[in-house]
Write a protein that holds these residues in place. Structure first.
Motif, PDB file in Angstrom:
ATOM      1  N   ARG A 154      39.850  37.716  52.466  1.00 17.41           N
ATOM      2  CA  ARG A 154      38.386  37.747  52.595  1.00 17.41           C
ATOM      3  C   ARG A 154      37.699  37.882  51.247  1.00 17.41           C
ATOM      4  NH1 ARG A 154      39.508  40.532  57.427  1.00 17.41           N
ATOM      5  NH2 ARG A 154      38.512  39.603  59.268  1.00 17.41           N
ATOM      6  N   LEU A 155      38.287  38.667  50.359  1.00 21.95           N
ATOM      7  CA  LEU A 155      37.648  38.918  49.071  1.00 21.95           C
ATOM      8  C   LEU A 155      37.425  37.627  48.290  1.00 21.95           C
ATOM      9  CD1 LEU A 155      36.501  40.987  47.127  1.00 21.95           C
ATOM     10  CD2 LEU A 155      38.818  41.429  46.290  1.00 21.95           C
ATOM     11  N   GLN A 156      38.360  36.680  48.387  1.00 26.42           N
ATOM     12  CA  GLN A 156      38.203  35.409  47.683  1.00 26.42           C
ATOM     13  C   GLN A 156      36.974  34.646  48.151  1.00 26.42           C
ATOM     14  OE1 GLN A 156      41.665  32.975  46.577  1.00 26.42           O
ATOM     15  NE2 GLN A 156      42.910  34.359  47.826  1.00 26.42           N
ATOM     16  N   LYS A 157      36.606  34.830  49.429  1.00 29.16           N
ATOM     17  CA  LYS A 157      35.449  34.111  49.965  1.00 29.16           C
ATOM     18  C   LYS A 157      34.135  34.650  49.413  1.00 29.16           C
ATOM     19  CE  LYS A 157      37.896  32.992  54.230  1.00 29.16           C
ATOM     20  NZ  LYS A 157      37.918  33.092  55.708  1.00 29.16           N
ATOM     21  N   PHE A 158      34.178  35.877  48.919  1.00 29.26           N
ATOM     22  CA  PHE A 158      32.984  36.466  48.318  1.00 29.26           C
ATOM     23  C   PHE A 158      32.969  36.267  46.808  1.00 29.26           C
ATOM     24  CE2 PHE A 158      33.266  38.604  52.344  1.00 29.26           C
ATOM     25  CZ  PHE A 158      31.963  38.898  52.703  1.00 29.26           C
ATOM     26  N   ALA A 159      34.035  36.690  46.161  1.00 30.77           N
ATOM     27  CA  ALA A 159      34.054  36.752  44.701  1.00 30.77           C
ATOM     28  C   ALA A 159      34.751  35.574  44.041  1.00 30.77           C
ATOM     29  CB  ALA A 159      34.718  38.054  44.257  1.00 30.77           C
ATOM     30  N   GLY A 160      35.432  34.729  44.823  1.00 28.95           N
ATOM     31  CA  GLY A 160      36.164  33.614  44.247  1.00 28.95           C
ATOM     32  C   GLY A 160      37.580  33.987  43.862  1.00 28.95           C
ATOM     33  N   ARG A 161      38.400  32.982  43.630  1.00 16.74           N
ATOM     34  CA  ARG A 161      39.816  33.203  43.353  1.00 16.74           C
ATOM     35  C   ARG A 161      40.045  33.916  42.030  1.00 16.74           C
ATOM     36  NH1 ARG A 161      43.918  28.205  43.795  1.00 16.74           N
ATOM     37  NH2 ARG A 161      43.033  28.295  45.905  1.00 16.74           N
ATOM     38  N   ARG A 162      39.282  33.529  41.000  1.00 17.48           N
ATOM     39  CA  ARG A 162      39.520  34.088  39.669  1.00 17.48           C
ATOM     40  C   ARG A 162      39.310  35.598  39.644  1.00 17.48           C
ATOM     41  NH1 ARG A 162      42.321  31.570  36.387  1.00 17.48           N
ATOM     42  NH2 ARG A 162      41.038  29.696  36.615  1.00 17.48           N
ATOM     43  N   LYS A 163      38.179  36.048  40.164  1.00 13.63           N
ATOM     44  CA  LYS A 163      37.878  37.475  40.113  1.00 13.63           C
ATOM     45  C   LYS A 163      38.767  38.255  41.084  1.00 13.63           C
ATOM     46  CE  LYS A 163      35.222  39.872  37.490  1.00 13.63           C
ATOM     47  NZ  LYS A 163      35.256  39.667  36.021  1.00 13.63           N
ATOM     48  N   THR A 164      39.101  37.674  42.208  1.00 18.60           N
ATOM     49  CA  THR A 164      39.981  38.345  43.164  1.00 18.60           C
ATOM     50  C   THR A 164      41.365  38.566  42.557  1.00 18.60           C
ATOM     51  OG1 THR A 164      38.787  37.396  45.048  1.00 18.60           O
ATOM     52  CG2 THR A 164      41.003  38.207  45.470  1.00 18.60           C
ATOM     53  N   LYS A 165      41.857  37.590  41.812  1.00 20.63           N
ATOM     54  CA  LYS A 165      43.137  37.768  41.116  1.00 20.63           C
ATOM     55  C   LYS A 165      43.042  38.894  40.096  1.00 20.63           C
ATOM     56  CE  LYS A 165      45.397  33.236  41.389  1.00 20.63           C
ATOM     57  NZ  LYS A 165      45.943  32.106  40.588  1.00 20.63           N
ATOM     58  N   GLU A 166      41.950  38.906  39.352  1.00 20.29           N
ATOM     59  CA  GLU A 166      41.779  39.943  38.329  1.00 20.29           C
ATOM     60  C   GLU A 166      41.805  41.331  38.957  1.00 20.29           C
ATOM     61  OE1 GLU A 166      38.054  41.758  35.906  1.00 20.29           O
ATOM     62  OE2 GLU A 166      38.263  39.571  35.794  1.00 20.29           O
ATOM     63  N   TRP A 167      41.019  41.532  39.968  1.00 18.37           N
ATOM     64  CA  TRP A 167      40.903  42.858  40.582  1.00 18.37           C
ATOM     65  C   TRP A 167      42.202  43.298  41.243  1.00 18.37           C
ATOM     66  CZ3 TRP A 167      35.642  41.376  43.177  1.00 18.37           C
ATOM     67  CH2 TRP A 167      34.627  41.440  42.213  1.00 18.37           C
ATOM     68  N   ASN A 168      42.934  42.353  41.835  1.00 19.36           N
ATOM     69  CA  ASN A 168      44.179  42.702  42.520  1.00 19.36           C
ATOM     70  C   ASN A 168      45.365  42.834  41.578  1.00 19.36           C
ATOM     71  OD1 ASN A 168      44.216  42.767  45.694  1.00 19.36           O
ATOM     72  ND2 ASN A 168      42.657  41.270  45.113  1.00 19.36           N
ATOM     73  N   LEU A 169      45.408  42.037  40.526  1.00 19.77           N
ATOM     74  CA  LEU A 169      46.565  42.049  39.638  1.00 19.77           C
ATOM     75  C   LEU A 169      46.444  43.092  38.527  1.00 19.77           C
ATOM     76  CD1 LEU A 169      47.341  38.228  39.333  1.00 19.77           C
ATOM     77  CD2 LEU A 169      48.262  39.920  40.946  1.00 19.77           C
ATOM     78  N   ILE A 170      45.219  43.489  38.195  1.00 17.76           N
ATOM     79  CA  ILE A 170      45.014  44.545  37.209  1.00 17.76           C
ATOM     80  C   ILE A 170      44.782  45.886  37.896  1.00 17.76           C
ATOM     81  CG2 ILE A 170      43.522  45.382  35.347  1.00 17.76           C
ATOM     82  CD1 ILE A 170      43.037  42.457  34.578  1.00 17.76           C
ATOM     83  N   GLY A 171      43.941  45.889  38.912  1.00 20.05           N
ATOM     84  CA  GLY A 171      43.700  47.103  39.676  1.00 20.05           C
ATOM     85  C   GLY A 171      42.631  48.016  39.104  1.00 20.05           C
ATOM     86  N   GLN A 172      41.784  47.488  38.211  1.00 20.06           N
ATOM     87  CA  GLN A 172      40.758  48.337  37.606  1.00 20.06           C
ATOM     88  C   GLN A 172      39.618  48.633  38.583  1.00 20.06           C
ATOM     89  OE1 GLN A 172      40.839  45.079  37.444  1.00 20.06           O
ATOM     90  NE2 GLN A 172      39.174  44.137  36.282  1.00 20.06           N
ATOM     91  N   LEU A 173      38.897  49.707  38.292  1.00 14.25           N
ATOM     92  CA  LEU A 173      37.692  50.016  39.051  1.00 14.25           C
ATOM     93  C   LEU A 173      36.510  49.318  38.397  1.00 14.25           C
ATOM     94  CD1 LEU A 173      38.060  53.847  39.788  1.00 14.25           C
ATOM     95  CD2 LEU A 173      38.721  51.912  41.229  1.00 14.25           C
ATOM     96  N   PHE A 174      35.473  49.014  39.201  1.00 13.76           N
ATOM     97  CA  PHE A 174      34.260  48.414  38.642  1.00 13.76           C
ATOM     98  C   PHE A 174      33.042  49.031  39.313  1.00 13.76           C
ATOM     99  CE2 PHE A 174      36.253  45.627  41.773  1.00 13.76           C
ATOM    100  CZ  PHE A 174      35.242  45.327  42.671  1.00 13.76           C
ATOM    101  N   ASP A 175      31.891  48.889  38.663  1.00 13.88           N
ATOM    102  CA  ASP A 175      30.696  49.588  39.120  1.00 13.88           C
ATOM    103  C   ASP A 175      29.914  48.766  40.148  1.00 13.88           C
ATOM    104  OD1 ASP A 175      29.392  47.621  37.633  1.00 13.88           O
ATOM    105  OD2 ASP A 175      28.957  48.958  35.949  1.00 13.88           O
ATOM    106  N   ALA A 176      28.840  49.387  40.650  1.00  9.25           N
ATOM    107  CA  ALA A 176      28.035  48.760  41.695  1.00  9.25           C
ATOM    108  C   ALA A 176      27.370  47.475  41.212  1.00  9.25           C
ATOM    109  CB  ALA A 176      26.973  49.745  42.191  1.00  9.25           C
ATOM    110  N   GLU A 177      26.944  47.452  39.945  1.00 11.80           N
ATOM    111  CA  GLU A 177      26.303  46.242  39.415  1.00 11.80           C
ATOM    112  C   GLU A 177      27.264  45.061  39.430  1.00 11.80           C
ATOM    113  OE1 GLU A 177      26.054  49.244  38.104  1.00 11.80           O
ATOM    114  OE2 GLU A 177      23.901  49.621  38.385  1.00 11.80           O
ATOM    115  N   THR A 178      28.515  45.329  39.089  1.00 11.93           N
ATOM    116  CA  THR A 178      29.522  44.259  39.133  1.00 11.93           C
ATOM    117  C   THR A 178      29.771  43.825  40.571  1.00 11.93           C
ATOM    118  OG1 THR A 178      30.596  45.123  37.147  1.00 11.93           O
ATOM    119  CG2 THR A 178      31.894  43.637  38.534  1.00 11.93           C
ATOM    120  N   ALA A 179      29.863  44.793  41.483  1.00 14.11           N
ATOM    121  CA  ALA A 179      30.066  44.463  42.892  1.00 14.11           C
ATOM    122  C   ALA A 179      28.919  43.616  43.427  1.00 14.11           C
ATOM    123  CB  ALA A 179      30.199  45.751  43.705  1.00 14.11           C
TER     124      ALA A 179
END
Length: 269
Positions: free
Chosen positions: A148-173
């Motif tokens: 589902r996340l890919q449908k919102f944020a796209g493949r590139r960002k979904t890979k980043e968030w899942n493969l790195i695992g960093q936290l991000f702020d509300a503005e980024t979300a």
């Protein structure tokens, strides 16, 4: 006595609220809480009078996802069955007739983030923190953090968030379509109530049909999706019926502004 131990289930008229209530564990989902969530969502599905379902967290957090410590008590079969339950619960939420709202404050990671992806609206505080940290616990997302996340944020960002695992702020979300509205923590309840008020003014029949069309046509080719936009029945010319009351209101210029006046300027500050 409430049938729930780890969530608070409260129905007020047409509004139902499910509050994750394990603040000592950042409202993480252990097996018992997951079962309670599944049962609560099923009860909402059967409730024809419910027009809004709000998810929120007790304390200063929304939901940190799965309770990783709970995994250590699982047997070999548990991962499959628990994952299937998570997926069924997520799909049930996405398919609910009522409007669903995630009111997010504090931590919203893993399964908490995945749950927000199934909701119609997400209102979050400016101190909320988001992420998919499962990779650092040697597990993979089980109910939407990859798909589902890919449908919102796209493949590139979904890979980043899942493969790195960093936290991000509300503005980024918000930038990547995970949030509709950011507010101060003190204003979260007020913002959710304002959203409910403006949507509650809509015709409930038109509202649920519009939600159905939006959900079911989203993944289809455009020609197939367009079939969902064809009215299923002819307009009823008799006054006072749901099918025409909005159009009749439009024709009466002195009354049509009641609903539109609020809608057309909502969230434009």
């Amino acid at each position: 006595m409430s049938q729930y131990k780890h969530i608070i289930f409260k129905r007020e008229g047409t509004i139902t609220r499910i509050t994750f209530n394990r603040p000592h564990a950042h409202n993480a989902l252990d097996r018992e809480m997951s079962d309670e969530l599944a049962n609560a969502v099923r009860s909402v599905k059967k409730d024809r009078e419910c027009r809004f379902l709000v998810f929120q967290g007790a304390g200063d957090t929304f939901c940190a996802g799965d309770d990783i410590k709970d995994f250590l008590t699982w047997n070999d079969e548990d991962p499959y069955w628990q994952c299937r339950q998570y997926q069924e619960t997520a799909q049930t939420i996405e398919d609910l007739t009522c409007i669903t709202i995630a009111a997010v404050d504090g931590v919203c990671t893993g399964g908490g983030l995945e749950l927000t992806l199934t909701c119609d609206f997400v209102v979050a505080t400016d101190r909320s923190r988001w992420g998919m940290p499962e990779i650092d616990w040697d597990i993979t997302p089980g109910w939407g953090g990859v798909t589902r996340l890919q449908k919102f944020a796209g493949r590139r960002k979904t890979k980043e968030w899942n493969l790195i695992g960093q936290l991000f702020d509300a503005e980024t979300a918000e930038r990547y379509d995970l949030i509709n509205r950011i507010c101060k923590p003190a204003d979260l309840d007020k913002e959710v109530d304002a959203l409910i008020a403006v949507v509650a003014a809509k015709n409930p029949v038109t509202l649920r049909r519009s939600k159905f069309v939006l959900n079911k046509s989203a993944d289809l080719p455009v020609p197939a999706a367009m079939a969902f936009e064809v009215p299923l029945q002819p307009f009823d010319s008799k006054p006072g019926r749901f099918a025409t009351e909005g159009m009749e209101d439009f024709a009466k210029r002195e009354t049509r502004s009641a609903r539109r006046k609020v809608s057309k300027t909502f969230w434009q500050d």
